[in-house]
Motif scaffolding. Structure first.
Motif, mmCIF file in Angstrom:
data_model
loop_
_atom_site.group_PDB
_atom_site.id
_atom_site.type_symbol
_atom_site.label_atom_id
_atom_site.label_comp_id
_atom_site.label_asym_id
_atom_site.label_seq_id
_atom_site.Cartn_x
_atom_site.Cartn_y
_atom_site.Cartn_z
ATOM 1 N N UNK A 34 12.452 0.109 1.266
ATOM 2 C CA UNK A 34 11.337 -0.878 0.763
ATOM 3 C C UNK A 34 10.168 -0.461 1.507
ATOM 4 N N UNK A 35 9.008 -0.855 0.910
ATOM 5 C CA UNK A 35 7.447 -0.439 1.169
ATOM 6 C C UNK A 35 7.179 1.060 1.188
ATOM 7 N N UNK A 36 7.889 1.795 0.496
ATOM 8 C CA UNK A 36 7.557 3.104 0.408
ATOM 9 C C UNK A 36 6.896 3.504 -0.695
ATOM 10 N N UNK A 37 5.730 4.222 -0.496
ATOM 11 C CA UNK A 37 4.711 4.468 -1.814
ATOM 12 C C UNK A 37 4.371 5.702 -1.934
ATOM 13 N N UNK A 38 4.939 6.794 -1.004
ATOM 14 C CA UNK A 38 4.672 8.209 -1.250
ATOM 15 C C UNK A 38 5.898 8.951 -1.117
ATOM 16 N N UNK A 39 5.774 10.024 -1.894
ATOM 17 C CA UNK A 39 6.971 11.078 -1.884
ATOM 18 C C UNK A 39 7.544 11.490 -0.708
ATOM 19 N N UNK A 40 6.550 11.761 0.226
ATOM 20 C CA UNK A 40 6.925 12.008 1.801
ATOM 21 C C UNK A 40 7.591 10.885 2.550
ATOM 22 N N UNK A 41 7.292 9.795 2.187
ATOM 23 C CA UNK A 41 8.014 8.769 3.141
ATOM 24 C C UNK A 41 9.222 8.425 2.512
ATOM 25 N N UNK A 57 4.328 16.132 -14.479
ATOM 26 C CA UNK A 57 4.003 15.752 -13.286
ATOM 27 C C UNK A 57 5.055 14.623 -12.829
ATOM 28 N N UNK A 58 5.835 14.144 -13.779
ATOM 29 C CA UNK A 58 6.826 13.025 -13.495
ATOM 30 C C UNK A 58 8.109 13.654 -12.993
ATOM 31 N N UNK A 59 8.668 13.234 -11.871
ATOM 32 C CA UNK A 59 9.726 13.416 -11.327
ATOM 33 C C UNK A 59 10.709 12.402 -11.186
ATOM 34 N N UNK A 60 12.222 12.424 -11.368
ATOM 35 C CA UNK A 60 13.186 11.400 -11.149
ATOM 36 C C UNK A 60 14.007 11.793 -9.974
ATOM 37 N N UNK A 61 13.962 11.175 -8.978
ATOM 38 C CA UNK A 61 14.742 11.303 -7.706
ATOM 39 C C UNK A 61 15.983 10.459 -7.724
ATOM 40 N N UNK A 62 17.294 11.096 -7.660
ATOM 41 C CA UNK A 62 18.362 10.050 -7.927
ATOM 42 C C UNK A 62 18.998 10.237 -6.741
ATOM 43 N N UNK A 63 19.459 9.294 -6.003
ATOM 44 C CA UNK A 63 20.624 9.209 -4.884
ATOM 45 C C UNK A 63 21.605 8.387 -5.000
ATOM 46 N N UNK A 74 8.565 9.336 -9.573
ATOM 47 C CA UNK A 74 7.536 9.579 -8.826
ATOM 48 C C UNK A 74 6.570 10.489 -9.787
ATOM 49 N N UNK A 75 5.265 9.860 -9.762
ATOM 50 C CA UNK A 75 4.085 10.636 -10.559
ATOM 51 C C UNK A 75 3.356 11.153 -9.323
ATOM 52 N N UNK A 76 2.884 12.275 -9.587
ATOM 53 C CA UNK A 76 2.322 13.021 -8.461
ATOM 54 C C UNK A 76 2.882 12.875 -7.202
ATOM 55 N N UNK A 77 2.195 12.026 -6.078
ATOM 56 C CA UNK A 77 2.687 11.863 -4.929
ATOM 57 C C UNK A 77 3.230 10.398 -4.710
#
Length: 89
Positions: A34-41, A57-63, A74-77
């Protein structure tokens, strides 16, 4: 008799401990994100994803979750979108 009881109690305790270490639920993952806006967060809160797919520049992170999966686009950061998938097989 007491030795058998001790072994049984230890086995039950170990079983409970291992069950608690399994994959989180989709709801757990979404709550942490919740409330995460960046890849690092996102990585800080959830750790490295189970799978990463990249297209330019587009990534898909799957958990992986015990009841399916959660996908972050994720686009960019910036974390742009999140979705959940059905039950894992």
């Amino acid at each position: 008799m007491m030795k058998r009881f001790g072994l049984t109690a230890a086995a039950l305790g170990l079983g409970l401990l291992l069950a608690a270490c399994g994959d989180p639920s989709k709801a757990d993952i979404l709550k942490k994100a919740e409330n995460i806006s960046t890849k690092a967060e996102l990585e800080s809160k959830l750790g490295r994803p189970d799978d990463i797919a990249k297209l330019g520049p587009v990534e898909q992170w799957i958990y992986k979750a015990k009841d399916g999966s959660v996908l972050f686009v994720i686009t960019g950061d910036s974390v742009a979108l999140q979705a959940t998938g059905g039950k894992r097989e």
